[in-house]
Design an enzyme around this catalytic site. Structure first.
Site, PDB file in Angstrom:
ATOM      1  N   ASP A  22      -1.419   5.344   5.662  1.00  0.00           N
ATOM      2  CA  ASP A  22      -1.745   3.985   5.248  1.00  0.00           C
ATOM      3  C   ASP A  22      -0.887   3.622   4.045  1.00  0.00           C
ATOM      4  O   ASP A  22       0.068   4.329   3.713  1.00  0.00           O
ATOM      5  CB  ASP A  22      -3.245   3.823   4.982  1.00  0.00           C
ATOM      6  CG  ASP A  22      -3.741   4.649   3.790  1.00  0.00           C
ATOM      7  OD1 ASP A  22      -2.905   5.223   3.056  1.00  0.00           O
ATOM      8  OD2 ASP A  22      -4.962   4.716   3.594  1.00  0.00           O
TER       9      ASP A  22
ATOM     10  N   ARG B  59     -14.297  -2.547   1.835  1.00  0.00           N
ATOM     11  CA  ARG B  59     -13.315  -2.431   0.752  1.00  0.00           C
ATOM     12  C   ARG B  59     -12.449  -3.685   0.729  1.00  0.00           C
ATOM     13  O   ARG B  59     -11.580  -3.873   1.586  1.00  0.00           O
ATOM     14  CB  ARG B  59     -12.445  -1.188   0.934  1.00  0.00           C
ATOM     15  CG  ARG B  59     -11.348  -1.087  -0.130  1.00  0.00           C
ATOM     16  CD  ARG B  59     -10.785   0.308  -0.332  1.00  0.00           C
ATOM     17  NE  ARG B  59     -10.030   0.812   0.785  1.00  0.00           N
ATOM     18  CZ  ARG B  59      -9.222   1.885   0.731  1.00  0.00           C
ATOM     19  NH1 ARG B  59      -9.089   2.537  -0.407  1.00  0.00           N
ATOM     20  NH2 ARG B  59      -8.581   2.294   1.805  1.00  0.00           N
TER      21      ARG B  59
END
Length: 529
Positions: free
Chosen positions: A445, A161
């Site tokens: 996160d 990613r």
């Protein structure tokens, strides 16, 4: 190289990644595509202005033909991507790379974005770690313990990613301007690892974050075509799964798959960033799009059910994988009761996803891989996926996706304090180089930090009364809560006052300023060396 300047340090082995040929490849893509990237970011701002002025989101009339055409499909699943029942996610540091590849998951999402703090050292070392992992030369020693890949075992498929279109890499200048972080992350991995992956019978695969339109997907597709052309790799070798984690993208799922159809590997339901995007896009609309505190918003909320069911139906109609959301629980080594309750919630969540037709789902910790594998295995049996489950029973309207007001749940002082504490702890860790942080047995996160600060911004601007204390959420109340939570954290032995002071200042800026920062990582990155 002419027009290319590295402004970050170059410790040992970084030269193995930042070669002249690799940087030339990065610079070529930057020069050809960055103008379009910036135009699309301007288009985001124009769309936001329309929403703030009273507009709404809907399925696009100009792309109706694409949605109604039953004949087109995405490419067949690529090698290593047919069975995705368990995907583990995490940053690209050396220890996580080894643990993820030893986890038994089918796929590892190697994350340069929300789970990775973008220190220059993290970004370049992450590329080195991926290359070493493919060469099986990676190891790591800490605290007297050595970590290494298990010999002779098939590794999970690696899916990288890169950072989103809105971010730049300030330590690499091309013609005097910071490079697109998306192109930087994508290009270095592709340059160094595409042929390595092909030699192993896999391919260069990606997760694409934060897309807001099919035109942004079209840009990625054009980048893929050009990158394959430059390195002499057949068109269609790259495969990409798009995270549907912004509110506008939920109305363009068919179109996003269509733009990437030769390179598509499906869609993912990115739940936390999706909630953040709901607030961000309609932040000026009063209580019409008001959400309860983040831990009260479950996937059974009507607007979330509409989003996930539409995602599965759209994907399977086009032959694409539908991947479910994150199980963020971190098992406790000390508290069996905490584990029991949390694992029951994880099992219920994965049971719902597998029952809805998802082909796989995410976990944040290796100990959750067996639970997810068991639940999906019970539904899949010997099949690699359930692409044949078309979910023709699903019918979702724009009104269903927009039905945020029907979400049950309260806003409490406990929820306010949790949002503040999580954001402070996360931002302090992020500024110190850690992008995935365990807090109260949950892996936090950037996405969860975003929902935490955006909720507080929304509550302040709507004068919300807290259900448990009766107090109204004001800027002054939040400032007091920040000070109190900071004082509590300050009693811990490992407290770093300078870092937490910086985190508190940043949090106050992105949660309390009249102007809403589009992403907290933008002002945070500006403060980062």
């Amino acid at each position: 190289m002419a027009g290319v300047e590295i402004t970050g340090p170059l410790p040992d082995r970084f030269g193995e990644i930042l070669t002249g040929e690799a940087l030339d490849f990065v610079a070529t893509l930057q020069r050809e595509f960055d103008g379009r990237r910036r135009e699309l970011l301007d288009a985001r701002q124009a769309r936001q202005a329309e929403l703030s002025a009273g507009g709404t989101l809907d399925f696009l009339p100009e792309t109706r033909a694409i949605r109604e055409d039953d004949t087109w499909r995405v490419a067949e699943p690529a090698p290593g991507l047919a069975d995705r029942r368990v995907e583990i996610t995490g940053p690209v540091d050396r220890k996580m790379t080894i643990n993820a590849l030893n986890s038994g998951a089918k796929v590892w999402l190697a994350d340069f974005e929300d789970a990775n703090s973008p220190l220059w050292e993290n970004v370049v070392a992450g590329q080195l770690n991926l290359r070493d992992a493919l060469d099986r030369t990676i190891d790591f020693t800490a605290g007297g313990k050595t970590y290494a890949l298990r010999p002779d075992e098939e590794l999970p498929t690696i899916v990288v990613r890169p950072r989103g279109w809105h971010l730049t890499e300030k330590h690499l200048l091309v013609d005097g301007a910071p490079c697109s972080a998306s192109l930087f992350d994508f290009a270095l991995y592709f340059f160094h690892c595409a042929r390595r992956q092909l030699d192993k019978g896999r391919g260069p695969y990606y997760y694409l974050p934060k897309l807001e339109s099919h035109l942004e997907a079209r840009l990625w597709n054009d980048v893929f075509v050009r990158a394959q052309e430059l390195l002499g790799i057949p068109r269609g070798t790259i495969r990409a799964t798009v995270l549907i984690e912004t509110y506008p993208a939920a109305f363009e799922m068919d179109e996003i798959l269509y733009e990437l159809r030769d390179h598509s590997a499906g869609l993912n339901a990115g739940r936390w960033d999706y909630l953040f995007s709901v607030i961000k896009k309609f932040r000026t609309r009063g209580r019409e799009f008001l959400l309860p505190e983040r831990n009260a918003v479950t996937m059974t909320a009507p607007f979330m059910r509409a989003y996930t069911e539409l995602l599965v139906r759209t994907c399977h109609r086009r032959g694409a994988h539908a991947i479910g959301g994150m199980a963020a629980f971190i098992p406790s080594r000390r508290d069996a009761e905490v584990n029991k309750v949390a694992l029951e919630k994880v099992r219920a969540d994965k049971t719902r996803e597998s029952g809805d037709g998802f082909d796989g789902s995410w976990v944040a910790h290796p100990d959750l891989v067996p639970v997810c594998a068991e639940v999906f295995g019970a539904v899949l049996g010997d099949r690699p996926n359930q692409l044949d489950r078309l979910r023709e029973d699903v019918s979702v309207s724009a009104a269903d996706l927009l039905a945020v007001a029907k979400t049950p749940g309260d806003i409490t002082e406990a929820g306010l304090r949790n949002n503040v504490e999580v954001a402070l702890r996360y931002l302090a860790a992020w500024m110190g180089g850690s992008g995935a942080v365990g807090i109260h047995n949950l892996m936090e996160d950037a996405a969860t930090a975003e929902i935490s600060r955006s909720q507080i911004w929304q509550w302040v601007h709507n004068g919300i009364e807290l259900a448990d204390s009766g107090r109204t959420v004001t800027k002054e109340l939040v400032e007091r809560v920040i000070a109190e939570e900071l004082d509590g954290i300050g009693r811990e032995p490992e407290f770093d006052r300078a870092r937490y002071t910086q985190a508190a200042e940043l949090f106050a800026e992105v949660a309390l300023d009249d102007d809403f920062a589009e992403f907290l990582t933008l002002p945070a990155y500006a403060r980062m060396p």
